[in-house]
Write a protein that holds these residues in place. Structure first.
Motif, PDB file in Angstrom:
ATOM      1  N   THR A  10      32.434   8.401 -29.412  1.00  0.00           N
ATOM      2  CA  THR A  10      32.734   6.979 -29.198  1.00  0.00           C
ATOM      3  C   THR A  10      31.476   6.120 -29.195  1.00  0.00           C
ATOM      4  O   THR A  10      31.550   4.911 -28.962  1.00  0.00           O
ATOM      5  CB  THR A  10      33.475   6.799 -27.851  1.00  0.00           C
ATOM      6  N   GLY A  11      30.320   6.708 -29.426  1.00  0.00           N
ATOM      7  CA  GLY A  11      29.058   5.968 -29.382  1.00  0.00           C
ATOM      8  C   GLY A  11      28.779   5.247 -30.696  1.00  0.00           C
ATOM      9  O   GLY A  11      29.550   5.326 -31.660  1.00  0.00           O
ATOM     10  N   GLY A  12      27.653   4.535 -30.717  1.00  0.00           N
ATOM     11  CA  GLY A  12      27.305   3.743 -31.899  1.00  0.00           C
ATOM     12  C   GLY A  12      27.197   4.579 -33.166  1.00  0.00           C
ATOM     13  O   GLY A  12      27.648   4.165 -34.236  1.00  0.00           O
ATOM     14  N   VAL A  13      26.611   5.742 -33.077  1.00  0.00           N
ATOM     15  CA  VAL A  13      26.522   6.640 -34.233  1.00  0.00           C
ATOM     16  C   VAL A  13      27.833   7.407 -34.395  1.00  0.00           C
ATOM     17  O   VAL A  13      28.410   7.473 -35.484  1.00  0.00           O
ATOM     18  CB  VAL A  13      25.333   7.623 -34.068  1.00  0.00           C
ATOM     19  N   ARG A  33      35.217  10.243 -22.925  1.00  0.00           N
ATOM     20  CA  ARG A  33      35.271  10.271 -21.458  1.00  0.00           C
ATOM     21  C   ARG A  33      36.494   9.568 -20.919  1.00  0.00           C
ATOM     22  O   ARG A  33      37.099   9.999 -19.965  1.00  0.00           O
ATOM     23  CB  ARG A  33      34.038   9.543 -20.891  1.00  0.00           C
ATOM     24  N   ASP A  52      33.816  15.129 -19.737  1.00  0.00           N
ATOM     25  CA  ASP A  52      32.531  14.537 -19.366  1.00  0.00           C
ATOM     26  C   ASP A  52      31.484  15.642 -19.468  1.00  0.00           C
ATOM     27  O   ASP A  52      31.565  16.650 -18.755  1.00  0.00           O
ATOM     28  CB  ASP A  52      32.630  13.991 -17.931  1.00  0.00           C
ATOM     29  N   ALA A  75      25.519  12.265 -28.081  1.00  0.00           N
ATOM     30  CA  ALA A  75      25.712  11.573 -26.805  1.00  0.00           C
ATOM     31  C   ALA A  75      24.353  11.162 -26.251  1.00  0.00           C
ATOM     32  O   ALA A  75      23.311  11.668 -26.659  1.00  0.00           O
ATOM     33  CB  ALA A  75      26.448  12.470 -25.814  1.00  0.00           C
ATOM     34  N   TYR A 130      13.120  10.058 -20.397  1.00  0.00           N
ATOM     35  CA  TYR A 130      14.053  10.167 -21.530  1.00  0.00           C
ATOM     36  C   TYR A 130      13.403  10.941 -22.678  1.00  0.00           C
ATOM     37  O   TYR A 130      13.993  11.873 -23.236  1.00  0.00           O
ATOM     38  CB  TYR A 130      14.462   8.751 -21.966  1.00  0.00           C
ATOM     39  N   LYS A 134      14.529  14.533 -24.237  1.00  0.00           N
ATOM     40  CA  LYS A 134      14.829  14.701 -25.672  1.00  0.00           C
ATOM     41  C   LYS A 134      14.037  15.890 -26.213  1.00  0.00           C
ATOM     42  O   LYS A 134      14.546  16.707 -26.966  1.00  0.00           O
ATOM     43  CB  LYS A 134      14.477  13.429 -26.459  1.00  0.00           C
ATOM     44  N   ARG A 178      22.590   2.263 -37.370  1.00  0.00           N
ATOM     45  CA  ARG A 178      23.427   3.388 -36.907  1.00  0.00           C
ATOM     46  C   ARG A 178      24.305   3.921 -38.042  1.00  0.00           C
ATOM     47  O   ARG A 178      24.588   5.110 -38.113  1.00  0.00           O
ATOM     48  CB  ARG A 178      24.270   2.946 -35.709  1.00  0.00           C
TER      49      ARG A 178
END
Ligand SMILES: NC(=O)c1ccc[n+]([C@@H]2O[C@H](COP(=O)([O-])OP(=O)(O)OC[C@H]3O[C@@H](n4cnc5c(N)ncnc54)[C@H](OP(=O)(O)O)[C@@H]3O)[C@@H](O)[C@H]2O)c1
Length: 218
Positions: A10-13, A33, A52, A75, A130, A134, A178
């Motif tokens: 459901t994210g931008g990418v 989620r 989740d 995610a 962050y 990664k 994206r």
């Protein structure tokens, strides 16, 4: 044709990648989620599975992905706190590796980040955290023994892109739509001979399929 389990559907990418895969004839399972996200996924031809990633064990991820032969991890905690960054950006891909191994899935695509991203302007401890999460995930994926790809996009833009890009094992940092990231993931999934590579990605002049075809094949 592949069956692709997207973590971050459901994210931008992810919300761009799912429909592209479906339009190309692949099956897609999308982790989401919130209950209300299931309708949009279903309308796009994607099988929704609620979960989740913070709370899911590798076994539960494997259950959600059980019909898949490819896992995409796109995610991210998106700046929602140190602990969530650790649990999603760092631990999430590591759980996905374990889930893949439980299922015998060998192909894993991780959306990561340029290690030098935002170095000129972002100095917050949370950003350093962050980046180190990664990197922790990248290292685990690269050591996993799977047929992995680590895709490192530049700064993400809310745009579809032109169907062209610059990519390679080491390129200069930049920005990327994206939509370009989604189309690159589609092209990589359709070119499984590109594997076990770290690929940096920005918008650029080369048609995406051509750019993917020019990467090292094995
Ligand atoms: N922003 C940048 O400039 C940049 C640059 C390079 C790389 N990246 C990385 O690129 C990737 C994709 O970015 P994006 O812009 O597509 O991200 P995004 O729009 O923030 O989407 C994040 C996705 O992760 C999901 N998610 C968050 N927490 C979750 C949880 N606990 N369990 C399951 N799913 C969860 C979100 O679900 P919901 O819809 O429920 O929130 C959403 O689908 C991320 O890993 C990001 O770190 C970002």
């Amino acid at each position: 044709m592949a069956t692709v389990f997207i973590i971050g559907a459901t994210g931008g990418v992810g919300r761009r990648l799912g429909p592209l895969l479906v339009q190309s004839g692949h099956k897609v399972i999308g982790l989401h989620r919130k209950l209300e996200q299931a309708t949009n996924l279903s309308e796009a031809g994607i099988s929704p599975v609620q979960g989740d990633i913070i709370k899911m064990s590798p076994k539960q991820i494997a259950e959600a992905a059980r019909d898949a032969d490819v896992i995409v991890f796109s995610a991210g905690a998106a700046g929602s706190g140190i602990d969530r960054t650790t649990a999603i950006d760092g631990d999430g891909p590591i759980k996905a590796i374990e889930a893949a191994k439980l299922l015998g899935i060998v192909r894993l695509y991780l959306v990561s980040a340029f290690p030098e991203a935002y170095r000129q302007k972002e100095t917050a401890d949370s950003f350093e955290h962050y980046m180190s999460e990664k990197k922790r995930a990248d290292a685990a994926v690269a050591a996993s023994g799977l047929d992995w790809i680590i895709l490192r996009p530049g700064v993400l833009l809310n745009a579809e892109g032109e169907g062209t890009a610059t990519m390679g094992p080491a390129i200069m940092d930049g920005s990327v739509a994206r939509g370009t990231v989604a189309r690159t993931l589609l092209a990589l999934i359709e070119q499984p001979s590109v594997r076990r590579e770290i690929i940096e990605l920005t918008d650029g002049p080369t048609p995406i399929k051509e750019a993917v075809a020019s990467l090292r094949q094995s």
